[in-house]
Scaffold this active site. Structure first.
Site, PDB file in Angstrom:
ATOM      1  N   TYR A 260       2.884   0.976  11.375  1.00  0.00           N
ATOM      2  CA  TYR A 260       2.357   1.117  10.008  1.00  0.00           C
ATOM      3  C   TYR A 260       1.874   2.556   9.796  1.00  0.00           C
ATOM      4  O   TYR A 260       2.193   3.187   8.778  1.00  0.00           O
ATOM      5  CB  TYR A 260       1.228   0.119   9.749  1.00  0.00           C
ATOM      6  CG  TYR A 260       0.647   0.249   8.348  1.00  0.00           C
ATOM      7  CD1 TYR A 260       1.409  -0.048   7.222  1.00  0.00           C
ATOM      8  CD2 TYR A 260      -0.656   0.705   8.150  1.00  0.00           C
ATOM      9  CE1 TYR A 260       0.895   0.097   5.940  1.00  0.00           C
ATOM     10  CE2 TYR A 260      -1.191   0.845   6.868  1.00  0.00           C
ATOM     11  CZ  TYR A 260      -0.411   0.538   5.766  1.00  0.00           C
ATOM     12  OH  TYR A 260      -0.914   0.689   4.498  1.00  0.00           O
TER      13      TYR A 260
ATOM     14  N   PRO B  36      -5.776   5.456   0.327  1.00  0.00           N
ATOM     15  CA  PRO B  36      -7.001   4.651   0.419  1.00  0.00           C
ATOM     16  C   PRO B  36      -7.329   4.204   1.840  1.00  0.00           C
ATOM     17  O   PRO B  36      -6.444   4.034   2.677  1.00  0.00           O
ATOM     18  CB  PRO B  36      -6.667   3.409  -0.431  1.00  0.00           C
ATOM     19  CG  PRO B  36      -5.337   3.657  -1.066  1.00  0.00           C
ATOM     20  CD  PRO B  36      -4.654   4.678  -0.236  1.00  0.00           C
TER      21      PRO B  36
ATOM     22  N   ARG C 196       8.451 -11.222  -6.980  1.00  0.00           N
ATOM     23  CA  ARG C 196       8.049 -12.543  -7.471  1.00  0.00           C
ATOM     24  C   ARG C 196       8.101 -12.572  -8.998  1.00  0.00           C
ATOM     25  O   ARG C 196       7.192 -12.103  -9.676  1.00  0.00           O
ATOM     26  CB  ARG C 196       6.651 -12.881  -6.940  1.00  0.00           C
ATOM     27  CG  ARG C 196       6.672 -13.178  -5.447  1.00  0.00           C
ATOM     28  CD  ARG C 196       5.315 -13.290  -4.840  1.00  0.00           C
ATOM     29  NE  ARG C 196       4.646 -12.008  -4.655  1.00  0.00           N
ATOM     30  CZ  ARG C 196       3.472 -11.846  -4.047  1.00  0.00           C
ATOM     31  NH1 ARG C 196       2.827 -12.884  -3.582  1.00  0.00           N
ATOM     32  NH2 ARG C 196       2.951 -10.644  -3.918  1.00  0.00           N
TER      33      ARG C 196
ATOM     34  N   VAL D 103      12.669  -3.578  -2.929  1.00  0.00           N
ATOM     35  CA  VAL D 103      12.833  -2.121  -2.780  1.00  0.00           C
ATOM     36  C   VAL D 103      13.577  -1.744  -1.504  1.00  0.00           C
ATOM     37  O   VAL D 103      14.040  -0.611  -1.360  1.00  0.00           O
ATOM     38  CB  VAL D 103      11.483  -1.352  -2.823  1.00  0.00           C
ATOM     39  CG1 VAL D 103      10.809  -1.460  -4.178  1.00  0.00           C
ATOM     40  CG2 VAL D 103      10.550  -1.755  -1.692  1.00  0.00           C
TER      41      VAL D 103
ATOM     42  N   SER E 204      -2.008   6.141   2.588  1.00  0.00           N
ATOM     43  CA  SER E 204      -3.095   5.384   3.242  1.00  0.00           C
ATOM     44  C   SER E 204      -3.866   6.326   4.151  1.00  0.00           C
ATOM     45  O   SER E 204      -3.331   7.356   4.596  1.00  0.00           O
ATOM     46  CB  SER E 204      -2.493   4.253   4.080  1.00  0.00           C
ATOM     47  OG  SER E 204      -3.480   3.663   4.897  1.00  0.00           O
TER      48      SER E 204
ATOM     49  N   GLU F  67      -4.080  -8.567  -1.154  1.00  0.00           N
ATOM     50  CA  GLU F  67      -3.349  -9.489  -0.267  1.00  0.00           C
ATOM     51  C   GLU F  67      -2.845  -8.779   0.992  1.00  0.00           C
ATOM     52  O   GLU F  67      -2.143  -9.377   1.815  1.00  0.00           O
ATOM     53  CB  GLU F  67      -2.187 -10.121  -1.041  1.00  0.00           C
ATOM     54  CG  GLU F  67      -2.668 -11.035  -2.148  1.00  0.00           C
ATOM     55  CD  GLU F  67      -1.550 -11.617  -2.999  1.00  0.00           C
ATOM     56  OE1 GLU F  67      -0.371 -11.496  -2.620  1.00  0.00           O
ATOM     57  OE2 GLU F  67      -1.863 -12.187  -4.060  1.00  0.00           O
TER      58      GLU F  67
ATOM     59  N   ASN G 201       4.113   2.298  -5.179  1.00  0.00           N
ATOM     60  CA  ASN G 201       3.012   1.535  -4.585  1.00  0.00           C
ATOM     61  C   ASN G 201       3.480   0.430  -3.640  1.00  0.00           C
ATOM     62  O   ASN G 201       2.775   0.120  -2.677  1.00  0.00           O
ATOM     63  CB  ASN G 201       2.178   0.934  -5.738  1.00  0.00           C
ATOM     64  CG  ASN G 201       1.257  -0.155  -5.258  1.00  0.00           C
ATOM     65  OD1 ASN G 201       0.228   0.111  -4.633  1.00  0.00           O
ATOM     66  ND2 ASN G 201       1.622  -1.407  -5.533  1.00  0.00           N
TER      67      ASN G 201
ATOM     68  N   THR H  52       2.915  -7.067  -8.650  1.00  0.00           N
ATOM     69  CA  THR H  52       2.599  -8.500  -8.671  1.00  0.00           C
ATOM     70  C   THR H  52       1.265  -8.806  -8.004  1.00  0.00           C
ATOM     71  O   THR H  52       0.829  -9.958  -8.011  1.00  0.00           O
ATOM     72  CB  THR H  52       3.703  -9.308  -7.943  1.00  0.00           C
ATOM     73  OG1 THR H  52       3.836  -8.778  -6.617  1.00  0.00           O
ATOM     74  CG2 THR H  52       5.026  -9.231  -8.673  1.00  0.00           C
TER      75      THR H  52
HETATM   76  P1  NDP Z   1      -0.642  -6.408  -1.808  1.00  0.00           P
HETATM   77  O1  NDP Z   1      -0.033  -7.190  -0.705  1.00  0.00           O
HETATM   78  O2  NDP Z   1      -1.720  -7.040  -2.608  1.00  0.00           O
HETATM   79  O3  NDP Z   1       0.498  -5.865  -2.792  1.00  0.00           O
HETATM   80  C1  NDP Z   1       1.701  -5.350  -2.285  1.00  0.00           C
HETATM   81  C2  NDP Z   1       2.728  -5.244  -3.408  1.00  0.00           C
HETATM   82  O4  NDP Z   1       3.930  -4.661  -2.868  1.00  0.00           O
HETATM   83  C3  NDP Z   1       3.082  -6.580  -4.003  1.00  0.00           C
HETATM   84  O5  NDP Z   1       3.144  -6.479  -5.392  1.00  0.00           O
HETATM   85  C4  NDP Z   1       4.465  -6.878  -3.433  1.00  0.00           C
HETATM   86  O6  NDP Z   1       5.228  -7.595  -4.382  1.00  0.00           O
HETATM   87  C5  NDP Z   1       5.022  -5.457  -3.271  1.00  0.00           C
HETATM   88  N1  NDP Z   1       6.075  -5.425  -2.277  1.00  0.00           N
HETATM   89  C6  NDP Z   1       5.962  -5.609  -0.933  1.00  0.00           C
HETATM   90  N2  NDP Z   1       7.159  -5.577  -0.359  1.00  0.00           N
HETATM   91  C7  NDP Z   1       8.072  -5.383  -1.350  1.00  0.00           C
HETATM   92  C8  NDP Z   1       9.490  -5.273  -1.382  1.00  0.00           C
HETATM   93  N3  NDP Z   1      10.236  -5.347  -0.271  1.00  0.00           N
HETATM   94  N4  NDP Z   1      10.093  -5.079  -2.573  1.00  0.00           N
HETATM   95  C9  NDP Z   1       9.357  -5.001  -3.694  1.00  0.00           C
HETATM   96  N5  NDP Z   1       8.031  -5.085  -3.734  1.00  0.00           N
HETATM   97  C10 NDP Z   1       7.391  -5.282  -2.575  1.00  0.00           C
HETATM   98  O7  NDP Z   1      -1.195  -5.068  -1.112  1.00  0.00           O
HETATM   99  P2  NDP Z   1      -1.897  -3.747  -1.700  1.00  0.00           P
HETATM  100  O8  NDP Z   1      -2.050  -3.805  -3.165  1.00  0.00           O
HETATM  101  O9  NDP Z   1      -3.086  -3.508  -0.870  1.00  0.00           O
HETATM  102  O10 NDP Z   1      -0.801  -2.672  -1.276  1.00  0.00           O
HETATM  103  C11 NDP Z   1      -0.249  -1.733  -2.164  1.00  0.00           C
HETATM  104  C12 NDP Z   1      -0.021  -0.428  -1.420  1.00  0.00           C
HETATM  105  O11 NDP Z   1      -1.280   0.095  -1.001  1.00  0.00           O
HETATM  106  C13 NDP Z   1       0.825  -0.545  -0.147  1.00  0.00           C
HETATM  107  O12 NDP Z   1       1.717   0.549  -0.111  1.00  0.00           O
HETATM  108  C14 NDP Z   1      -0.206  -0.448   0.984  1.00  0.00           C
HETATM  109  O13 NDP Z   1       0.344   0.055   2.155  1.00  0.00           O
HETATM  110  C15 NDP Z   1      -1.198   0.517   0.334  1.00  0.00           C
HETATM  111  N6  NDP Z   1      -2.524   0.531   0.926  1.00  0.00           N
HETATM  112  C16 NDP Z   1      -3.303  -0.622   0.949  1.00  0.00           C
HETATM  113  C17 NDP Z   1      -4.563  -0.572   1.491  1.00  0.00           C
HETATM  114  C18 NDP Z   1      -5.437  -1.780   1.606  1.00  0.00           C
HETATM  115  O14 NDP Z   1      -6.424  -1.745   2.394  1.00  0.00           O
HETATM  116  N7  NDP Z   1      -5.177  -2.842   0.862  1.00  0.00           N
HETATM  117  C19 NDP Z   1      -5.124   0.694   2.009  1.00  0.00           C
HETATM  118  C20 NDP Z   1      -4.230   1.808   1.951  1.00  0.00           C
HETATM  119  C21 NDP Z   1      -2.988   1.729   1.403  1.00  0.00           C
HETATM  120  P3  NDP Z   1       6.171  -8.852  -4.045  1.00  0.00           P
HETATM  121  O15 NDP Z   1       5.606  -9.530  -2.839  1.00  0.00           O
HETATM  122  O16 NDP Z   1       6.140  -9.665  -5.306  1.00  0.00           O
HETATM  123  O17 NDP Z   1       7.492  -8.237  -3.801  1.00  0.00           O
HETATM  124  C1  8X3 Z   2      -4.359   0.160   4.814  1.00  0.00           C
HETATM  125  C2  8X3 Z   2      -5.649   0.581   5.423  1.00  0.00           C
HETATM  126  O1  8X3 Z   2      -6.900   0.982   7.581  1.00  0.00           O
HETATM  127  O2  8X3 Z   2      -5.506  -1.004   7.476  1.00  0.00           O
HETATM  128  O3  8X3 Z   2      -3.448   1.179   4.699  1.00  0.00           O
HETATM  129  O4  8X3 Z   2      -4.511   1.153   7.664  1.00  0.00           O
HETATM  130  S1  8X3 Z   2      -5.623   0.422   7.112  1.00  0.00           S
END
Ligand code: NDP
Ligand code: 8X3
Length: 251
Positions: A151, A181, A33, A59, A138, A187, A85, A9
Protein backbone atom coordinates in the site's frame (compact mmCIF):
# COMPACT_ATOMS: atom_id res chain seq x y z
CA UNK A 1 -17.82 24.40 -13.79
CA UNK A 2 -17.54 20.62 -13.95
CA UNK A 3 -15.69 18.14 -11.72
CA UNK A 4 -15.14 14.43 -12.28
CA UNK A 5 -14.66 12.56 -9.02
CA UNK A 6 -13.57 8.91 -8.99
CA UNK A 7 -14.67 6.68 -6.11
CA UNK A 8 -17.65 8.87 -5.20
CA UNK A 9 -19.77 6.02 -3.79
CA UNK A 10 -18.19 6.29 -0.35
CA UNK A 11 -15.93 8.20 2.01
CA UNK A 12 -13.73 11.01 0.73
CA UNK A 13 -15.03 10.88 -2.84
CA UNK A 14 -18.64 11.15 -1.74
CA UNK A 15 -17.83 14.11 0.50
CA UNK A 16 -15.98 15.75 -2.39
CA UNK A 17 -19.10 15.34 -4.54
CA UNK A 18 -21.18 17.12 -1.90
CA UNK A 19 -18.83 20.06 -1.45
CA UNK A 20 -18.31 20.65 -5.18
CA UNK A 21 -22.08 20.42 -5.70
CA UNK A 22 -22.68 22.88 -2.87
CA UNK A 23 -20.46 25.31 -4.79
CA UNK A 24 -22.58 24.88 -7.93
CA UNK A 25 -20.29 22.53 -9.85
CA UNK A 26 -21.93 20.03 -12.16
CA UNK A 27 -20.50 16.58 -11.59
CA UNK A 28 -19.45 13.32 -13.14
CA UNK A 29 -19.30 10.77 -10.33
CA UNK A 30 -17.81 7.31 -10.70
CA UNK A 31 -17.53 4.01 -8.85
CA UNK A 32 -18.43 0.36 -9.31
CA UNK A 33 -21.70 0.43 -7.32
CA UNK A 34 -24.45 1.75 -9.58
CA UNK A 35 -27.09 1.74 -6.81
CA UNK A 36 -24.99 4.08 -4.71
CA UNK A 37 -24.25 6.28 -7.71
CA UNK A 38 -27.99 6.53 -8.42
CA UNK A 39 -28.74 7.54 -4.82
CA UNK A 40 -25.94 10.11 -4.86
CA UNK A 41 -27.15 11.63 -8.15
CA UNK A 42 -30.69 11.97 -6.82
CA UNK A 43 -29.56 13.51 -3.54
CA UNK A 44 -27.15 15.98 -5.16
CA UNK A 45 -29.54 17.07 -7.91
CA UNK A 46 -32.40 17.59 -5.47
CA UNK A 47 -30.33 19.36 -2.83
CA UNK A 48 -28.09 21.55 -4.94
CA UNK A 49 -30.01 21.89 -8.24
CA UNK A 50 -26.98 20.88 -10.30
CA UNK A 51 -26.49 18.28 -13.05
CA UNK A 52 -24.94 14.91 -12.20
CA UNK A 53 -23.82 12.17 -14.58
CA UNK A 54 -22.97 8.76 -13.18
CA UNK A 55 -20.39 6.48 -14.76
CA UNK A 56 -20.17 2.96 -13.36
CA UNK A 57 -16.87 1.27 -14.17
CA UNK A 58 -13.76 -0.30 -12.69
CA UNK A 59 -10.71 1.99 -12.84
CA UNK A 60 -8.48 -1.09 -13.08
CA UNK A 61 -9.77 -1.82 -16.59
CA UNK A 62 -8.36 0.55 -19.17
CA UNK A 63 -10.98 -0.39 -21.76
CA UNK A 64 -13.74 0.54 -19.26
CA UNK A 65 -12.00 3.80 -18.36
CA UNK A 66 -11.52 4.78 -21.99
CA UNK A 67 -15.10 3.84 -22.92
CA UNK A 68 -16.49 5.80 -19.97
CA UNK A 69 -14.52 8.94 -20.81
CA UNK A 70 -15.29 8.56 -24.55
CA UNK A 71 -19.01 8.36 -23.70
CA UNK A 72 -18.98 11.91 -22.31
CA UNK A 73 -20.92 14.22 -24.58
CA UNK A 74 -21.14 17.97 -25.07
CA UNK A 75 -20.61 19.94 -21.87
CA UNK A 76 -19.66 16.83 -19.91
CA UNK A 77 -16.38 16.76 -21.84
CA UNK A 78 -15.40 20.12 -20.36
CA UNK A 79 -13.91 18.76 -17.15
CA UNK A 80 -12.38 21.54 -15.08
CA UNK A 81 -11.34 19.38 -12.12
CA UNK A 82 -10.44 15.68 -11.96
CA UNK A 83 -10.26 14.27 -8.44
CA UNK A 84 -8.26 11.02 -8.64
CA UNK A 85 -9.64 9.54 -5.43
CA UNK A 86 -10.64 5.90 -6.10
CA UNK A 87 -8.28 3.66 -4.17
CA UNK A 88 -7.88 1.15 -1.43
CA UNK A 89 -5.64 -0.77 0.92
CA UNK A 90 -6.02 -4.54 0.98
CA UNK A 91 -4.39 -6.41 3.84
CA UNK A 92 -1.75 -5.44 6.38
CA UNK A 93 0.83 -8.20 6.46
CA UNK A 94 4.59 -8.67 6.38
CA UNK A 95 5.94 -8.91 2.87
CA UNK A 96 6.63 -12.65 3.09
CA UNK A 97 3.01 -13.35 4.03
CA UNK A 98 1.21 -10.87 1.78
CA UNK A 99 -1.62 -12.07 -0.45
CA UNK A 100 -0.59 -11.51 -4.04
CA UNK A 101 -4.23 -10.91 -4.94
CA UNK A 102 -4.28 -8.00 -2.45
CA UNK A 103 -1.08 -6.61 -3.96
CA UNK A 104 -2.52 -6.75 -7.45
CA UNK A 105 -5.76 -5.02 -6.40
CA UNK A 106 -3.82 -2.18 -4.80
CA UNK A 107 -1.33 -1.73 -7.63
CA UNK A 108 -4.01 -2.00 -10.31
CA UNK A 109 -6.37 0.44 -8.57
CA UNK A 110 -4.13 2.98 -6.88
CA UNK A 111 -1.46 3.23 -9.56
CA UNK A 112 -2.71 1.89 -12.87
CA UNK A 113 -6.30 3.09 -12.38
CA UNK A 114 -5.09 6.57 -11.53
CA UNK A 115 -2.87 6.50 -14.62
CA UNK A 116 -5.67 5.39 -16.95
CA UNK A 117 -7.98 8.11 -15.62
CA UNK A 118 -5.29 10.74 -15.89
CA UNK A 119 -4.37 9.86 -19.46
CA UNK A 120 -7.96 9.87 -20.68
CA UNK A 121 -9.08 13.04 -18.89
CA UNK A 122 -5.88 15.05 -19.37
CA UNK A 123 -6.34 14.71 -23.14
CA UNK A 124 -9.69 16.50 -22.84
CA UNK A 125 -8.08 19.14 -20.63
CA UNK A 126 -5.18 19.64 -23.03
CA UNK A 127 -7.63 20.35 -25.86
CA UNK A 128 -9.12 23.17 -23.75
CA UNK A 129 -5.75 24.35 -22.39
CA UNK A 130 -7.13 24.30 -18.87
CA UNK A 131 -7.83 21.93 -16.02
CA UNK A 132 -6.82 20.86 -12.56
CA UNK A 133 -5.98 17.32 -11.44
CA UNK A 134 -6.11 16.65 -7.72
CA UNK A 135 -4.62 13.34 -6.61
CA UNK A 136 -5.59 11.73 -3.32
CA UNK A 137 -2.34 10.28 -1.97
CA UNK A 138 -1.71 9.38 1.67
CA UNK A 139 0.68 9.73 4.57
CA UNK A 140 1.56 6.22 3.31
CA UNK A 141 3.06 7.96 0.27
CA UNK A 142 5.38 9.97 2.48
CA UNK A 143 6.36 7.32 5.04
CA UNK A 144 6.57 3.52 5.14
CA UNK A 145 5.17 1.64 8.13
CA UNK A 146 5.38 -1.99 9.26
CA UNK A 147 3.23 -4.32 7.14
CA UNK A 148 2.12 -1.42 4.92
CA UNK A 149 4.70 -2.42 2.26
CA UNK A 150 2.64 -2.58 -0.96
CA UNK A 151 0.00 0.00 0.00
CA UNK A 152 2.83 2.39 0.92
CA UNK A 153 4.54 1.61 -2.38
CA UNK A 154 1.40 2.46 -4.35
CA UNK A 155 0.98 5.76 -2.53
CA UNK A 156 4.68 6.57 -2.99
CA UNK A 157 3.98 5.98 -6.68
CA UNK A 158 1.08 8.45 -6.50
CA UNK A 159 3.47 10.95 -4.89
CA UNK A 160 5.95 10.51 -7.76
CA UNK A 161 3.22 10.65 -10.39
CA UNK A 162 1.84 13.83 -8.84
CA UNK A 163 5.23 15.45 -9.37
CA UNK A 164 5.71 13.96 -12.85
CA UNK A 165 2.26 14.97 -14.08
CA UNK A 166 2.85 18.52 -12.88
CA UNK A 167 5.96 18.75 -15.05
CA UNK A 168 4.46 17.12 -18.14
CA UNK A 169 1.19 19.04 -18.02
CA UNK A 170 2.75 22.43 -17.25
CA UNK A 171 2.94 23.52 -20.92
CA UNK A 172 -0.75 22.70 -21.24
CA UNK A 173 -1.82 24.99 -18.37
CA UNK A 174 -3.08 22.10 -16.27
CA UNK A 175 -2.55 22.38 -12.54
CA UNK A 176 -1.66 19.24 -10.57
CA UNK A 177 -2.02 18.93 -6.80
CA UNK A 178 -2.11 16.26 -4.12
CA UNK A 179 -3.79 15.81 -0.78
CA UNK A 180 -2.14 13.26 1.51
CA UNK A 181 -4.32 12.37 4.50
CA UNK A 182 -3.55 10.49 7.68
CA UNK A 183 -6.35 8.50 9.34
CA UNK A 184 -9.80 9.27 7.95
CA UNK A 185 -12.81 7.27 9.12
CA UNK A 186 -14.47 5.86 5.98
CA UNK A 187 -14.96 2.35 4.60
CA UNK A 188 -11.18 2.26 4.08
CA UNK A 189 -10.34 -0.01 7.04
CA UNK A 190 -13.34 -2.27 6.42
CA UNK A 191 -12.03 -2.81 2.90
CA UNK A 192 -8.42 -3.20 4.12
CA UNK A 193 -9.47 -5.93 6.56
CA UNK A 194 -11.71 -7.71 4.04
CA UNK A 195 -14.98 -6.83 5.80
CA UNK A 196 -13.82 -7.53 9.40
CA UNK A 197 -15.85 -4.84 11.22
CA UNK A 198 -14.24 -5.37 14.62
CA UNK A 199 -10.73 -4.97 13.27
CA UNK A 200 -11.74 -1.92 11.25
CA UNK A 201 -13.26 -0.29 14.34
CA UNK A 202 -10.06 -0.78 16.33
CA UNK A 203 -8.15 1.45 13.92
CA UNK A 204 -10.11 4.48 15.15
CA UNK A 205 -10.54 3.39 18.80
CA UNK A 206 -9.72 6.12 21.30
CA UNK A 207 -8.95 8.80 18.74
CA UNK A 208 -10.75 11.48 16.81
CA UNK A 209 -9.84 10.69 13.21
CA UNK A 210 -10.30 13.02 10.29
CA UNK A 211 -13.69 12.98 8.61
CA UNK A 212 -14.17 12.65 4.86
CA UNK A 213 -15.48 16.23 4.94
CA UNK A 214 -12.15 17.43 6.36
CA UNK A 215 -10.42 16.09 3.26
CA UNK A 216 -13.13 17.23 0.85
CA UNK A 217 -12.90 20.78 2.18
CA UNK A 218 -9.16 20.71 1.53
CA UNK A 219 -9.66 19.33 -1.97
CA UNK A 220 -12.19 22.06 -2.72
CA UNK A 221 -9.94 24.74 -1.24
CA UNK A 222 -7.15 23.59 -3.57
CA UNK A 223 -9.52 23.66 -6.56
CA UNK A 224 -10.77 27.14 -5.72
CA UNK A 225 -7.43 28.98 -5.52
CA UNK A 226 -6.99 31.75 -8.09
CA UNK A 227 -5.84 30.57 -11.53
CA UNK A 228 -2.25 31.78 -10.97
CA UNK A 229 -1.87 29.68 -7.77
CA UNK A 230 -1.15 25.95 -7.49
CA UNK A 231 -1.07 24.04 -4.23
CA UNK A 232 1.47 21.31 -4.99
CA UNK A 233 1.04 19.05 -2.04
CA UNK A 234 -0.67 18.94 1.34
CA UNK A 235 -0.28 16.46 4.20
CA UNK A 236 -3.30 16.57 6.51
CA UNK A 237 -3.46 14.59 9.74
CA UNK A 238 -5.74 14.22 12.74
CA UNK A 239 -4.42 16.41 15.57
CA UNK A 240 -3.75 13.22 17.55
CA UNK A 241 -1.58 11.65 14.82
CA UNK A 242 2.01 12.91 14.57
CA UNK A 243 3.09 10.61 11.75
CA UNK A 244 2.00 7.33 10.16
CA UNK A 245 2.55 5.34 13.36
CA UNK A 246 2.57 7.77 16.29
CA UNK A 247 -0.98 8.17 17.52
CA UNK A 248 -2.21 9.49 20.87
CA UNK A 249 -5.04 7.20 21.98
CA UNK A 250 -7.33 7.58 24.97
CA UNK A 251 -8.32 4.27 26.49
P1 NDP B 1 -13.67 4.19 0.84
O1 NDP B 1 -13.47 2.73 0.85
O2 NDP B 1 -14.72 4.76 1.73
O3 NDP B 1 -13.91 4.71 -0.66
C1 NDP B 1 -13.14 4.21 -1.72
C2 NDP B 1 -13.79 4.59 -3.05
O4 NDP B 1 -12.95 4.11 -4.11
C3 NDP B 1 -15.16 3.99 -3.22
O5 NDP B 1 -16.03 4.93 -3.75
C4 NDP B 1 -14.94 2.85 -4.21
O6 NDP B 1 -16.08 2.71 -5.03
C5 NDP B 1 -13.77 3.42 -5.03
N1 NDP B 1 -13.03 2.36 -5.68
C6 NDP B 1 -12.25 1.41 -5.09
N2 NDP B 1 -11.79 0.56 -6.00
C7 NDP B 1 -12.29 0.95 -7.21
C8 NDP B 1 -12.18 0.46 -8.54
N3 NDP B 1 -11.45 -0.62 -8.84
N4 NDP B 1 -12.83 1.11 -9.52
C9 NDP B 1 -13.57 2.20 -9.23
N5 NDP B 1 -13.70 2.72 -8.02
C10 NDP B 1 -13.08 2.10 -7.01
O7 NDP B 1 -12.24 4.82 1.22
P2 NDP B 1 -11.70 6.33 1.33
O8 NDP B 1 -12.75 7.31 1.01
O9 NDP B 1 -11.01 6.43 2.62
O10 NDP B 1 -10.59 6.28 0.20
C11 NDP B 1 -10.49 7.23 -0.84
C12 NDP B 1 -9.02 7.48 -1.14
O11 NDP B 1 -8.40 8.05 0.01
C13 NDP B 1 -8.21 6.22 -1.47
O12 NDP B 1 -7.35 6.52 -2.55
C14 NDP B 1 -7.40 5.97 -0.19
O13 NDP B 1 -6.22 5.29 -0.44
C15 NDP B 1 -7.18 7.41 0.26
N6 NDP B 1 -6.81 7.58 1.65
C16 NDP B 1 -7.67 7.16 2.66
C17 NDP B 1 -7.31 7.36 3.97
C18 NDP B 1 -8.14 6.87 5.12
O14 NDP B 1 -7.61 6.79 6.26
N7 NDP B 1 -9.41 6.58 4.91
C19 NDP B 1 -6.05 8.05 4.33
C20 NDP B 1 -5.24 8.42 3.21
C21 NDP B 1 -5.63 8.22 1.92
P3 NDP B 1 -16.73 1.30 -5.45
O15 NDP B 1 -16.42 0.31 -4.37
O16 NDP B 1 -18.19 1.62 -5.63
O17 NDP B 1 -16.07 0.98 -6.74
C1 8X3 C 1 -4.49 5.56 4.68
C2 8X3 C 1 -3.82 5.96 5.94
O1 8X3 C 1 -2.10 5.32 7.67
O2 8X3 C 1 -3.57 3.55 6.88
O3 8X3 C 1 -3.80 5.91 3.55
O4 8X3 C 1 -1.83 4.39 5.48
S1 8X3 C 1 -2.78 4.74 6.50
Amino acid sequence: MLALITGATSGIGKSCAHIFARHAYNLVVTGRRQDRLNDLKKELEETYKIKVLTLCFDVRKQTEVDAAVASLLDDYRNIDVLVNNAGLAAGLAPIQDGETDDWERMIDTNVKGLLYMTKAVSQLMIARKRGHIINVGSIAGKEVYANGNVYCATKHAVDALNKGMRIDLLPHHIRVSAVNPGMVETEFSLVRFHGDEQRAKQVYAGIQPLTPDDIAETVFWIASRPAHVNINDIVIMPAVQANATTVLRQN
